[in-house]
Design a protein around this motif. Sequence first.
Motif, PDB file in Angstrom:
ATOM      1  N   UNK A  25       0.816  -1.201   0.000  1.00 19.02           N
ATOM      2  CA  UNK A  25       0.000   0.000   0.000  1.00 19.02           C
ATOM      3  C   UNK A  25       0.852   1.254   0.000  1.00 19.02           C
ATOM      4  N   UNK A  26       0.248   2.337  -0.459  1.00 16.92           N
ATOM      5  CA  UNK A  26       0.885   3.641  -0.536  1.00 16.92           C
ATOM      6  C   UNK A  26       0.034   4.640   0.256  1.00 16.92           C
ATOM      7  N   UNK A  27       0.673   5.460   1.098  1.00 19.42           N
ATOM      8  CA  UNK A  27       0.021   6.490   1.902  1.00 19.42           C
ATOM      9  C   UNK A  27      -1.016   5.849   2.827  1.00 19.42           C
ATOM     10  N   UNK A  28      -2.270   6.255   2.732  1.00 20.75           N
ATOM     11  CA  UNK A  28      -3.293   5.652   3.598  1.00 20.75           C
ATOM     12  C   UNK A  28      -3.424   4.157   3.316  1.00 20.75           C
ATOM     13  N   UNK A  29      -3.170   3.755   2.077  1.00 21.59           N
ATOM     14  CA  UNK A  29      -3.197   2.336   1.730  1.00 21.59           C
ATOM     15  C   UNK A  29      -2.092   1.558   2.427  1.00 21.59           C
ATOM     16  N   UNK A  30      -0.961   2.218   2.687  1.00 23.49           N
ATOM     17  CA  UNK A  30       0.123   1.568   3.436  1.00 23.49           C
ATOM     18  C   UNK A  30      -0.310   1.328   4.870  1.00 23.49           C
ATOM     19  N   UNK A  31      -1.013   2.286   5.437  1.00 23.32           N
ATOM     20  CA  UNK A  31      -1.512   2.106   6.799  1.00 23.32           C
ATOM     21  C   UNK A  31      -2.522   0.966   6.848  1.00 23.32           C
ATOM     22  N   UNK A  32      -3.395   0.900   5.854  1.00 26.12           N
ATOM     23  CA  UNK A  32      -4.378  -0.184   5.809  1.00 26.12           C
ATOM     24  C   UNK A  32      -3.683  -1.523   5.617  1.00 26.12           C
ATOM     25  N   UNK A  33      -2.683  -1.570   4.753  1.00 28.48           N
ATOM     26  CA  UNK A  33      -1.938  -2.814   4.543  1.00 28.48           C
ATOM     27  C   UNK A  33      -1.265  -3.255   5.836  1.00 28.48           C
ATOM     28  N   UNK A  34      -0.724  -2.309   6.584  1.00 30.35           N
ATOM     29  CA  UNK A  34      -0.075  -2.638   7.867  1.00 30.35           C
ATOM     30  C   UNK A  34      -1.095  -3.206   8.852  1.00 30.35           C
ATOM     31  N   UNK A  35      -2.258  -2.586   8.931  1.00 32.09           N
ATOM     32  CA  UNK A  35      -3.295  -3.064   9.852  1.00 32.09           C
ATOM     33  C   UNK A  35      -3.744  -4.471   9.463  1.00 32.09           C
ATOM     34  N   UNK A  36      -3.995  -4.701   8.186  1.00 30.69           N
ATOM     35  CA  UNK A  36      -4.424  -6.032   7.733  1.00 30.69           C
ATOM     36  C   UNK A  36      -3.341  -7.068   8.032  1.00 30.69           C
ATOM     37  N   UNK A  37      -2.085  -6.740   7.735  1.00 24.24           N
ATOM     38  CA  UNK A  37      -0.990  -7.679   7.984  1.00 24.24           C
ATOM     39  C   UNK A  37      -0.847  -7.977   9.480  1.00 24.24           C
ATOM     40  N   UNK A  38      -1.028  -6.969  10.320  1.00 27.84           N
ATOM     41  CA  UNK A  38      -0.904  -7.170  11.761  1.00 27.84           C
ATOM     42  C   UNK A  38      -2.093  -7.929  12.346  1.00 27.84           C
ATOM     43  N   UNK A  39      -3.280  -7.665  11.836  1.00 25.34           N
ATOM     44  CA  UNK A  39      -4.478  -8.342  12.355  1.00 25.34           C
ATOM     45  C   UNK A  39      -4.622  -9.771  11.835  1.00 25.34           C
ATOM     46  N   UNK A  40      -4.144 -10.026  10.620  1.00 28.72           N
ATOM     47  CA  UNK A  40      -4.322 -11.336   9.992  1.00 28.72           C
ATOM     48  C   UNK A  40      -2.991 -11.881   9.490  1.00 28.72           C
ATOM     49  N   UNK A  41      -2.013 -12.035  10.351  1.00 32.03           N
ATOM     50  CA  UNK A  41      -0.680 -12.456   9.890  1.00 32.03           C
ATOM     51  C   UNK A  41      -0.652 -13.845   9.262  1.00 32.03           C
ATOM     52  N   UNK A  42      -1.596 -14.690   9.582  1.00 27.02           N
ATOM     53  CA  UNK A  42      -1.627 -16.018   8.998  1.00 27.02           C
ATOM     54  C   UNK A  42      -2.067 -16.031   7.542  1.00 27.02           C
ATOM     55  N   UNK A  43      -2.591 -14.893   7.067  1.00 28.00           N
ATOM     56  CA  UNK A  43      -3.078 -14.820   5.688  1.00 28.00           C
ATOM     57  C   UNK A  43      -2.116 -14.090   4.753  1.00 28.00           C
ATOM     58  N   UNK A  54       1.332   6.633  10.564  1.00 26.51           N
ATOM     59  CA  UNK A  54       1.503   5.763  11.722  1.00 26.51           C
ATOM     60  C   UNK A  54       0.155   5.145  12.082  1.00 26.51           C
ATOM     61  N   UNK A  55       0.102   3.792  12.114  1.00 27.04           N
ATOM     62  CA  UNK A  55      -1.167   3.135  12.412  1.00 27.04           C
ATOM     63  C   UNK A  55      -1.565   3.393  13.865  1.00 27.04           C
ATOM     64  N   UNK A  56      -2.862   3.545  14.088  1.00 25.02           N
ATOM     65  CA  UNK A  56      -3.375   3.758  15.434  1.00 25.02           C
ATOM     66  C   UNK A  56      -3.206   5.170  15.949  1.00 25.02           C
ATOM     67  N   UNK A  57      -2.613   6.068  15.175  1.00 20.47           N
ATOM     68  CA  UNK A  57      -2.332   7.425  15.651  1.00 20.47           C
ATOM     69  C   UNK A  57      -3.511   8.375  15.493  1.00 20.47           C
ATOM     70  N   UNK A  58      -4.529   7.973  14.761  1.00 18.27           N
ATOM     71  CA  UNK A  58      -5.678   8.848  14.568  1.00 18.27           C
ATOM     72  C   UNK A  58      -6.962   8.067  14.392  1.00 18.27           C
ATOM     73  N   UNK A  59      -8.021   8.546  15.029  1.00 20.37           N
ATOM     74  CA  UNK A  59      -9.325   7.883  14.924  1.00 20.37           C
ATOM     75  C   UNK A  59     -10.378   8.785  14.298  1.00 20.37           C
ATOM     76  N   UNK A  60     -10.001  10.012  14.021  1.00 21.92           N
ATOM     77  CA  UNK A  60     -10.892  10.960  13.363  1.00 21.92           C
ATOM     78  C   UNK A  60     -10.111  11.586  12.213  1.00 21.92           C
ATOM     79  N   UNK A  61     -10.793  12.230  11.278  1.00 19.63           N
ATOM     80  CA  UNK A  61     -10.055  12.901  10.199  1.00 19.63           C
ATOM     81  C   UNK A  61      -9.042  13.922  10.738  1.00 19.63           C
ATOM     82  N   UNK A  62      -9.412  14.646  11.755  1.00 17.88           N
ATOM     83  CA  UNK A  62      -8.501  15.648  12.326  1.00 17.88           C
ATOM     84  C   UNK A  62      -7.260  14.986  12.926  1.00 17.88           C
ATOM     85  N   UNK A  63      -7.458  13.901  13.687  1.00 20.19           N
ATOM     86  CA  UNK A  63      -6.324  13.181  14.281  1.00 20.19           C
ATOM     87  C   UNK A  63      -5.453  12.554  13.195  1.00 20.19           C
ATOM     88  N   UNK A  64      -6.076  12.044  12.153  1.00 18.58           N
ATOM     89  CA  UNK A  64      -5.327  11.465  11.040  1.00 18.58           C
ATOM     90  C   UNK A  64      -4.468  12.502  10.345  1.00 18.58           C
TER      91      UNK A  64
END
Length: 108
Positions: A25-43, A54-64
């Motif tokens: 993934x690139x940019x926000x897609x990189x963050x999503x790829x990291x989350x998927x890889x961390x949540x589903x490492x067996x896949x 940075x994953x987990x660093x923002x939960x709202x558009x402003x925090x992101x």
Amino acid sequence: QALSALIDALIARPDVRADQVYLAGLSAGASMAAVVALRYPGKIAAVGLHSGVVIGAGHTPREGLRAMQHGSSADPAVLLDAAGAMPGGPKMPAIILHGMDDDAVHPV
């Protein structure tokens, strides 16, 4: 969960090797790829991340946006927990690319 279900559908195909699913993934897609890889490492066999927030660093558009501009100094375990991932999971090959002069996404 939707991406996990998509991966399941793909590996059910006879022309896809379940042990060779790679995610990138690139940019926000990189963050999503990291989350998927961390949540589903067996896949996921390996992951490639380019200029991700940075994953987990923002939960709202402003925090992101703040995380994009300034990075995060939070404890990595806290960030993993915020992203729904467990620290200390299985090892996974990864390539991470990020330019130090990136003015869109902070490199830390």
